[in-house]
Design a protein around this motif. Structure first.
Motif, mmCIF file in Angstrom:
data_model
loop_
_atom_site.group_PDB
_atom_site.id
_atom_site.type_symbol
_atom_site.label_atom_id
_atom_site.label_comp_id
_atom_site.label_asym_id
_atom_site.label_seq_id
_atom_site.Cartn_x
_atom_site.Cartn_y
_atom_site.Cartn_z
ATOM 1 N N VAL A 139 0.831 -1.208 0.000
ATOM 2 C CA VAL A 139 0.000 0.000 0.000
ATOM 3 C C VAL A 139 0.867 1.260 0.000
ATOM 4 N N ILE A 140 1.979 1.231 0.740
ATOM 5 C CA ILE A 140 2.909 2.374 0.712
ATOM 6 C C ILE A 140 3.434 2.583 -0.696
ATOM 7 N N ALA A 141 3.776 1.493 -1.385
ATOM 8 C CA ALA A 141 4.242 1.601 -2.768
ATOM 9 C C ALA A 141 3.134 2.125 -3.683
ATOM 10 N N LEU A 142 1.895 1.671 -3.453
ATOM 11 C CA LEU A 142 0.778 2.171 -4.250
ATOM 12 C C LEU A 142 0.573 3.670 -4.027
ATOM 13 N N ALA A 143 0.717 4.103 -2.771
ATOM 14 C CA ALA A 143 0.565 5.535 -2.479
ATOM 15 C C ALA A 143 1.579 6.368 -3.234
ATOM 16 N N LEU A 144 2.761 5.819 -3.458
ATOM 17 C CA LEU A 144 3.822 6.568 -4.123
ATOM 18 C C LEU A 144 3.745 6.459 -5.646
ATOM 19 N N ALA A 145 3.102 5.395 -6.170
ATOM 20 C CA ALA A 145 3.177 5.165 -7.609
ATOM 21 C C ALA A 145 1.819 5.003 -8.290
ATOM 22 N N ALA A 146 0.811 4.514 -7.581
ATOM 23 C CA ALA A 146 -0.466 4.190 -8.212
ATOM 24 C C ALA A 146 -1.403 5.409 -8.194
ATOM 25 N N PRO A 147 -2.519 5.350 -8.933
ATOM 26 C CA PRO A 147 -3.523 6.427 -8.862
ATOM 27 C C PRO A 147 -4.030 6.614 -7.432
ATOM 28 N N TYR A 148 -4.413 7.850 -7.150
ATOM 29 C CA TYR A 148 -4.810 8.202 -5.780
ATOM 30 C C TYR A 148 -5.993 7.367 -5.301
ATOM 31 N N SER A 149 -7.004 7.184 -6.143
ATOM 32 C CA SER A 149 -8.198 6.447 -5.710
ATOM 33 C C SER A 149 -7.860 5.000 -5.369
ATOM 34 N N VAL A 150 -6.951 4.387 -6.155
ATOM 35 C CA VAL A 150 -6.549 3.003 -5.880
ATOM 36 C C VAL A 150 -5.819 2.922 -4.543
ATOM 37 N N ALA A 151 -4.872 3.841 -4.336
ATOM 38 C CA ALA A 151 -4.113 3.833 -3.079
ATOM 39 C C ALA A 151 -5.011 4.118 -1.885
ATOM 40 N N LEU A 152 -6.000 5.027 -2.064
ATOM 41 C CA LEU A 152 -6.886 5.388 -0.955
ATOM 42 C C LEU A 152 -7.752 4.200 -0.548
ATOM 43 N N ILE A 153 -8.386 3.558 -1.518
ATOM 44 C CA ILE A 153 -9.229 2.399 -1.215
ATOM 45 C C ILE A 153 -8.384 1.277 -0.612
ATOM 46 N N ALA A 154 -7.168 1.070 -1.152
ATOM 47 C CA ALA A 154 -6.284 0.029 -0.619
ATOM 48 C C ALA A 154 -5.906 0.320 0.834
ATOM 49 N N SER A 155 -5.663 1.597 1.145
ATOM 50 C CA SER A 155 -5.308 1.937 2.528
ATOM 51 C C SER A 155 -6.476 1.697 3.476
ATOM 52 N N PHE A 156 -7.716 2.005 3.020
ATOM 53 C CA PHE A 156 -8.889 1.756 3.860
ATOM 54 C C PHE A 156 -9.093 0.256 4.079
ATOM 55 N N VAL A 157 -8.959 -0.516 3.007
ATOM 56 C CA VAL A 157 -9.121 -1.970 3.128
ATOM 57 C C VAL A 157 -8.069 -2.541 4.072
ATOM 58 N N LEU A 158 -6.820 -2.088 3.903
ATOM 59 C CA LEU A 158 -5.741 -2.563 4.775
ATOM 60 C C LEU A 158 -6.025 -2.200 6.232
ATOM 61 N N LEU A 159 -6.496 -0.977 6.466
ATOM 62 C CA LEU A 159 -6.774 -0.538 7.830
ATOM 63 C C LEU A 159 -7.846 -1.404 8.476
ATOM 64 N N VAL A 160 -8.923 -1.669 7.749
ATOM 65 C CA VAL A 160 -10.020 -2.470 8.311
ATOM 66 C C VAL A 160 -9.550 -3.902 8.586
ATOM 67 N N ILE A 161 -8.832 -4.498 7.616
ATOM 68 C CA ILE A 161 -8.363 -5.878 7.793
ATOM 69 C C ILE A 161 -7.415 -5.972 8.989
ATOM 70 N N CYS A 162 -6.462 -5.043 9.067
ATOM 71 C CA CYS A 162 -5.494 -5.095 10.165
ATOM 72 C C CYS A 162 -6.170 -4.862 11.514
ATOM 73 N N ALA A 163 -7.117 -3.929 11.562
ATOM 74 C CA ALA A 163 -7.807 -3.674 12.824
ATOM 75 C C ALA A 163 -8.596 -4.915 13.270
ATOM 76 N N LEU A 164 -9.294 -5.563 12.318
ATOM 77 C CA LEU A 164 -10.063 -6.759 12.671
ATOM 78 C C LEU A 164 -9.140 -7.915 13.083
ATOM 79 N N MET A 165 -8.035 -8.091 12.355
ATOM 80 C CA MET A 165 -7.106 -9.160 12.704
ATOM 81 C C MET A 165 -6.470 -8.892 14.074
ATOM 82 N N ALA A 166 -6.099 -7.632 14.334
ATOM 83 C CA ALA A 166 -5.521 -7.302 15.633
ATOM 84 C C ALA A 166 -6.531 -7.551 16.756
ATOM 85 N N PHE A 167 -7.779 -7.210 16.497
ATOM 86 C CA PHE A 167 -8.816 -7.455 17.499
ATOM 87 C C PHE A 167 -8.986 -8.960 17.737
#
Length: 620
Positions: free
Chosen positions: A286-314
């Protein structure tokens, strides 16, 4: 999925044939213009204001939402709003757009033909009011009606979240918000410094990951609220675009490392480690996407990553809690706060729930509560470790006391049994002590013999190697010069052939004694082998080493060896290597350079001193 949901919401809105008029009374309460707005989606994104003004009323649809939110998708939306001043005096109002991450926002009808143009993909100084959000000043004369048109286009959340306030109410509201934001970021700064200080003291990496998590989360919030674009990079439009998903993924990365360490997942099932490694890899992607991919792709990927990581951590926290890991209780509460706050923020961005002060600051509130709970959990972890240490010390003390009691009983029993043998024990003990002393003395003599050459009494080659390594390391640290002398008795085979090996041994002993007399206390002279000798001269430069070598050569040449009435002339060939050791210098290198100089002395006729010279060495 989000685009389909947005389309359904728009289709459900009733068509209107007229524009709802928003009357602005002289009140200090903010007015939400969303329900009074009408929206038209520009299919090509190229429509001009003249075209929009001439659209038929049937082309417009009621927004019917107080936040005017249309989710993600990068579409262009035109909003129409009719305002009326019912007062008998001119009123100054402020239209505040609460989404500072809009790429482009244009407003028509605020001040005659003057067009308001702003957005985080335009330089910050273009804004009429220097503010982290979009502030549109509006003056309405008494009884005036005015029609405003807003053009909104963004790759992120198309959420206007607008509110209308009188100028005085806006100033009061701004002071309150700045106070709250100052308290929020001040609390984050305190937690960052506090936990970073604990890491410096304890070197516990969990506190480092937590400090980096707090720092990256603070940066994420600083960007989301518009402060970063206002104060840090008002001209860096490219960085403003990618900084939001980048900081989100960065905070997630450090959050994963912090969770893995604090929950001690390494000591649990191997699947914990494998999932953690997968999530870390996802964060880097996702960090690489933020630096190289379109903004909308990186934004959605960051939200998906955040939700998955928060649920897995919980989930990990609950599993560790169930396994009996006590600190997991507080972490479960903290992750619950973050998950709820993140869901509120994401659902608000997609337009599923209405945007409000609560949803705008949900991540701030939830994140701050989470960070406070995590800090408490870290403190509880320290207390738990201290309690475990005190318990271990108490158990150790109890065990020691029990051993003392058993020892006392054993001593009493021994005293009763051995009372008649006490004298013999003392005698045997004295004999044993004498034997141990003699053995210690013998070991000392043996150690000395193992370090010295039996013929000359000098140190042997092993001692030379050990001391050279130690002296070289000390010279590297102090950046002081170090010199090596390699010395060889000239034509020594001729001495053995003409006078016998006993005479040769006497000559070796004589030469060693003559050289030892001229050595300093901190110099070391050793027999290198056969008729060769070596000396280590610490804190000695090339001139000093050459001078000492010349003295040794002259002294031996002027003092022949006397053996059984025969005077045997001796001479020395000496090779000198002196330098300030470099980081890559080693003992073998020094000895080799000194030996090369010795061979040059022999090749030049013997009975002379030669110095090693090489441009690659820092010689003195």
């Amino acid at each position: 999925m989000i685009a389909l949901l947005r389309l359904c919401l728009l289709l459900l809105l009733p068509l209107t044939g007229h524009t709802a008029l928003l009357s602005l009374p002289a009140s200090e309460q903010p007015v939400l213009p969303g329900p009074f707005m009408q929206v038209w989606q520009d299919p090509e994104g190229q429509a001009q204001i003249a075209t929009v003004r001439n659209l038929p009323d049937s082309a417009w649809q009621e927004v019917a939402r107080r936040d005017a939110s249309f989710g993600y998708g990068g579409q262009t939306y035109w909003l129409r709003l009719s305002l009326h001043n019912p007062e008998t005096q001119t009123m100054d109002w402020v239209l505040q757009v609460g989404n500072p991450l809009l790429d482009y926002l244009d407003a028509y009808g605020l001040d005659g033909e003057r067009v308001y143009q702003a957005g985080d993909q335009r330089p910050f100084q273009q804004r009429w009011v220097e503010h982290r959000q979009f502030v549109l000043p509006l003056r309405l004369a008494a009884g005036e009606q005015r029609e405003l048109f807003l053009r909104m286009q963004t790759e992120g959340s198309a959420n206007l979240s607008a509110s209308l306030m009188t100028a005085s109410a806006f100033n009061h509201h701004e002071q309150s918000m700045l106070l709250l934001q100052g308290l929020f970021f001040g609390a984050l700064l305190v937690m960052l410094i506090y936990n970073l200080s604990i890491f410096v003291i304890t070197r516990d990496r969990n506190y480092l990951w937590y400090s980096l998590f707090v720092g990256s989360f603070s940066l994420y919030q600083f960007i989301q609220l518009g402060f970063a674009f206002q104060w840090l990079w008002p001209q860096a439009l490219w960085w403003q675009q990618l900084s939001f998903p980048f900081s989100s993924a960065l905070a997630t990365l450090f959050g994963i490392l912090f969770t893995y360490g604090v929950l001690d997942l390494k000591s649990g099932s191997a699947i914990y480690t494998r999932i953690t490694q997968t999530l870390l890899a996802g964060s880097l992607v996702v960090i690489a996407l933020a630096l190289a991919a379109p903004y909308s792709v990186a934004l959605i990927a960051s939200f998906v990553l955040l939700v998955i990581c928060a649920l897995m951590a919980f989930a990990f926290t609950l599993l560790r809690w169930r396994a009996g890991y006590q600190p997991a209780k507080l972490f479960a509460l903290g992750w619950s706060m973050l998950i709820c706050a993140s869901l509120f923020s994401i659902l608000s961005g997609t337009g599923i729930i209405a945007h409000s002060l609560l949803t705008l600051h949900a991540q701030q509130i939830g994140g701050l509560l989470e960070l406070v709970i995590f800090s408490i959990a870290l403190a509880a972890r320290i207390r738990q470790a201290q309690h475990a240490e005190r318990l271990a010390q108490a158990q150790l003390l109890s065990h020691e006391q029990q051993l003392r009691v058993e020892q006392a009983k054993s001593l009493d029993l021994q005293k009763q049994i051995s009372e008649g043998l006490e004298l013999r024990v003392e005698q045997r003990t004295a004999s044993l002590q004498r034997a141990l002393q003699e053995l210690s003395a013998a070991n000392q003599r043996l150690a000395d013999l193992s370090r010295h050459d039996g013929l000359t009494g000098l140190f042997n080659r092993q001692v030379l190697n050990d001391e050279l390594a130690r002296t070289l390391a000390q010279a590297k640290r102090s950046r002081q010069p170090l010199a090596i002398l390699m010395m060889d008795l000239d034509y020594f085979k001729r001495v053995n052939d003409e006078h016998g090996h006993l005479a040769g041994d006497a000559c070796l002993h004589h030469a060693a004694q003559r050289m030892q007399q001229r050595m300093r206390n901190n110099d070391l002279l050793a027999r290198f082998g056969g008729e060769e000798f070596a000396a280590i001269l610490s804190d000695t430069d090339l001139a000093g080493a050459t001078e000492l070598a010349e003295q040794l050569r002259v002294d031996l040449a002027s003092h022949p060896c006397q053996h059984e009435g025969v005077s045997i002339a001796l001479s020395l060939s000496i090779g000198v290597c002196a330098m300030v050791p470099q980081a890559d210098s080693n003992s073998e290198q020094l000895l080799r350079h000194a030996d090369q100089a010795l061979y040059r002395a022999k090749a030049a006729g013997r009975n002379r001193v030669e110095c090693y010279e090489a441009s690659a060495l820092d010689e003195v």
